[in-house]
Motif scaffolding. Sequence first.
Motif, mmCIF file in Angstrom:
data_model
loop_
_atom_site.group_PDB
_atom_site.id
_atom_site.type_symbol
_atom_site.label_atom_id
_atom_site.label_comp_id
_atom_site.label_asym_id
_atom_site.label_seq_id
_atom_site.Cartn_x
_atom_site.Cartn_y
_atom_site.Cartn_z
ATOM 1 N N GLY A 271 -2.313 7.276 31.632
ATOM 2 C CA GLY A 271 -1.293 7.673 30.678
ATOM 3 C C GLY A 271 -0.618 8.997 30.913
ATOM 4 N N VAL A 272 -0.936 9.684 32.011
ATOM 5 C CA VAL A 272 -0.345 10.997 32.274
ATOM 6 C C VAL A 272 0.798 10.829 33.275
ATOM 7 N N PRO A 273 2.010 11.250 32.939
ATOM 8 C CA PRO A 273 3.151 11.031 33.839
ATOM 9 C C PRO A 273 2.946 11.631 35.228
ATOM 10 N N GLY A 278 2.037 17.164 38.990
ATOM 11 C CA GLY A 278 1.116 17.778 38.034
ATOM 12 C C GLY A 278 1.867 18.311 36.833
ATOM 13 N N PRO A 279 1.149 18.659 35.760
ATOM 14 C CA PRO A 279 -0.306 18.771 35.685
ATOM 15 C C PRO A 279 -1.000 17.429 35.457
ATOM 16 N N HIS A 280 -2.164 17.291 36.092
ATOM 17 C CA HIS A 280 -3.016 16.115 35.952
ATOM 18 C C HIS A 280 -4.464 16.577 35.842
ATOM 19 N N ASN A 340 -7.269 15.241 27.551
ATOM 20 C CA ASN A 340 -7.273 14.624 26.228
ATOM 21 C C ASN A 340 -6.358 13.407 26.176
ATOM 22 N N VAL A 341 -5.199 13.493 26.832
ATOM 23 C CA VAL A 341 -4.302 12.334 26.897
ATOM 24 C C VAL A 341 -5.007 11.171 27.590
ATOM 25 N N ALA A 342 -5.676 11.457 28.709
ATOM 26 C CA ALA A 342 -6.377 10.402 29.443
ATOM 27 C C ALA A 342 -7.495 9.799 28.600
#
Length: 954
Positions: A271-273, A278-280, A340-342
């Motif tokens: 779910g992280v673009p 980054g950021p990842h 947190n998104v992940a």
Amino acid sequence: MPRNEIPVFTFPERHIGPDDRERLQMLQRVGFDSLGALIDAAVPPVIRTHALLSLPDARSESDALAELRRMAESNHQHVQMIGLGYYDTITPPVLRRNMLESPAWYTSYTPYQPEISQGRLEALLTFQTVVADLTGLPVAGASLLDEATAVVEAILLMRRASKGQRADAVVLDTECLPQTVAVVTGRAAAMGIEVIYADICAGLPDRDYFGVVIQNPGASGVVRDIRAACAAAQARGALVTVATDLLAATLFAPPGDLGADVAVGSAQRFGVPLFFGGPHAGFIAVREGLERLLPGRLVGVSRDRDGAAAYRLALQTREQHIRRDKATSNVCTAQALLANVAAMYAVYHGPDGLAAIATRVHGHAAAIAAGLAATGIGIVHADYFDTIVARVGHSAKKVVARAAADGINLRRVDAAHVGISCDETTTADIVARVLRAFGAQPAPSSPAPIPARLARTSTFLLHKTFHQYHSETSMLRYLRALSDKDLALDRTMIPLGSCTMKLNAAVEMEPISWPGFAGIHPFAPPEQTRGYRELITDLQNWLAEITGYDHVSLQPNAGSQGELAGLLAIRGYHASRGEPQRDICLIPQSAHGTNAASAVLAGMRVVVVATAPSGSIDIGDLTANLTAHAGRVAAIMVTYPSTHGVYETDVRQICDKVHRAGGQVYIDGANLNALVGLARPGDFGGDVSHLNLHKTFCIPHGGGGPGVGPVAVRAHLAPFLPGDPLDGAAKSPPVSAANHGSAGILPITWAYIALMGPDGLRAATENAVLSANYLARQLDPYYPVLYTGPGGLVAHECILDLRAITRATGVTAEDVAKRLIDYGFHAPTLSFPVNGTLMVEPTESENLAELDRFVDAMIAISAEIDQISSGRYELERSPLRQAPHTAEQVCADQWELPYSRRTAAYPSGAQGDKYWPPVRRIDGVYGDRNLACSCPAPEDFAADIPPNRDEVLV
């Protein structure tokens, strides 16, 4: 008021808290009649620059957004099938709107005050559970920076675990991602570690080494049964790290099941673009017995004063700012917001949803493989997850060009091979378009079975959290419930010294989720990324002007990594001059917390320089160390203004002494927000500085990250700036997996500088200094300010000394920090850089009303301390030692404390919109002794989950 007389506020006026009237009141209290007079008295003339920064004039919000939109639209948004660790993904809108774009999440601080951080700590514990479950290993950390640097951290962990019993060498799988190889090669050289490259499936080298790194799935997409390789390495006494893919691990046997000791990777595809690299959130997980060697942050479960379960950062004594040169890592800013998104992506989809996504991805890869095979095009590997490599004779360039003409980016491996990586966004139409680029047609397809030897058989994500928030309504409420437990900048001032917490304006944040910035692969062809490159060039030029240096690299994706990049540049410079023996790094006691750990990781030896009574660097001790280590001094790391909160008047003298000794001067830019527009490190003696964009330039902290730590250098160090990870001919090694680091959040800083302009930037600095001196003057009668400069003035922060209070009453700085929660405040920085103190930084963004609210709270707490010293309250049963007070405690039937419930919950000066901490004071020792770092075991809630997991899904 007539319409033409309505005031029009500029962005700097919106950003800077005090207005003209409030500034005048504050100046009168500090003892000056103008802001210019205060700055002239506070900032040493020896460093001042009076020329206005040569930057574009301030833009309006609409103009800045229009320019950013033009740049975003200059980036061509192709279908990204390049792979190599970066995959397009769908960020569920409920997560994008209510977490990634929510100030309740992105303005919170690192959870060092756990009682007011329970929401983000729960989310990070969920992240750790996701990583642990999917990797098949019992303990995972709370996130690292990216996959390449996570591999470096794993190598250093394996080295520590070997206890020096093996040769200082590590084996690197030839299937490792190319950017990982580049980063590892440079970092290993600095640490004196030999890297041995090997095809691990062909057999391990017949020699000694402390660890082996295996990529599975590999860079070519191949998925291998690595059990034999793991066992063979371990039989030789080595540890094994597997770099893996969390989505693949839902279908394929995870590293822990295959025998790995450590697993690392990136959680980006949860779910992280793409964010142009980054950021990842990088991740790391370990087997039992290695958990106390983990780098970075580790969330653990402890208990509060009443015995209730409570989350906190565990084993904090491992961290770099505490252990300094003995630290296991220099990681400070991590990627908490993205972790947190992940985590919430995994919660939203649940285990079956993740497996379904993985099955669809694998099916699309299989469909492409089938179509190519039907046309006579061979596939390199029979076993794969999402990536296949096709043999195309010598026509790879033509195939890639045809795909690009149709809006699809493929990867040209070499003249004869093309890589294709599928992801969550791949559709049947995209599959057909890919096949057309090869001159092939879709073939009849059937489900692609995974060989039994490679398939996952273990269960994962059984905790009820992963089974009850699959509707948008439930997820929305869960995110709100978590954020309500926390105290972030959207609710109150966060007066933290050393870690600036100022306004992160909505206009600055808005562009980061635009598709033109969010959907770009870091390895996309240059002609597709003109907008990003224009933005990056602007920032490099602007930051060079602001700092007085000649060149800037934006690659480091945290301040600590900027430190490392700067020190590696110094190391490379000395080596190029035939002076590799220069390995001493002088670090003043007043330097920033990460400096010593960064120096060690750059292969340098740390020598500490003492502090004079004034809080400045002890010139005599510096001179003695330069003499004692003549010919060996590589650099000095000076934090300016110092972490003691003062402008040192002799900084030019310090720089000159080190230069005469043949060393370089590293000026830590962590406190650049006290210099912008007033002084430039490159002008007063610095050779290199890193900058914390998440402090001075408004990238928010996000509960512990993301950050950006650009490194700025004088011309002679420019050849040694970090190189492109994919450029095999680069003179210097990279420090991050992507060439431009966390590029996706650079629009925030671009917007801040464009909106403020040269006058606004200088005004921000001046007002930060005014606010700090105002608080210092107001609080000094109650809590003496430890260090000051000429005239009793401080820089942008001040240290309140509670040590005498502690000796007289037993009340500690921690007691004051916890009591501030009852007043609705986040505490200042506790016991850093001096034990028993509070370091306060108000920033320029807080208006006079909020500053005075904090002053009133601190004075009221001083009165409560007096009640202890007078004998009215016994310390252990006082409001300070019992703080913070929860709603449950105050509403309980029984109340046996010697003060009222109102005193507990609504002390003098507390705000009306009461913040209630969810837990009482947490027992940190208990949590460290009884380490628990993931959601409870399934048996703790098995009755809540139906026997058939499908019944849980909505």
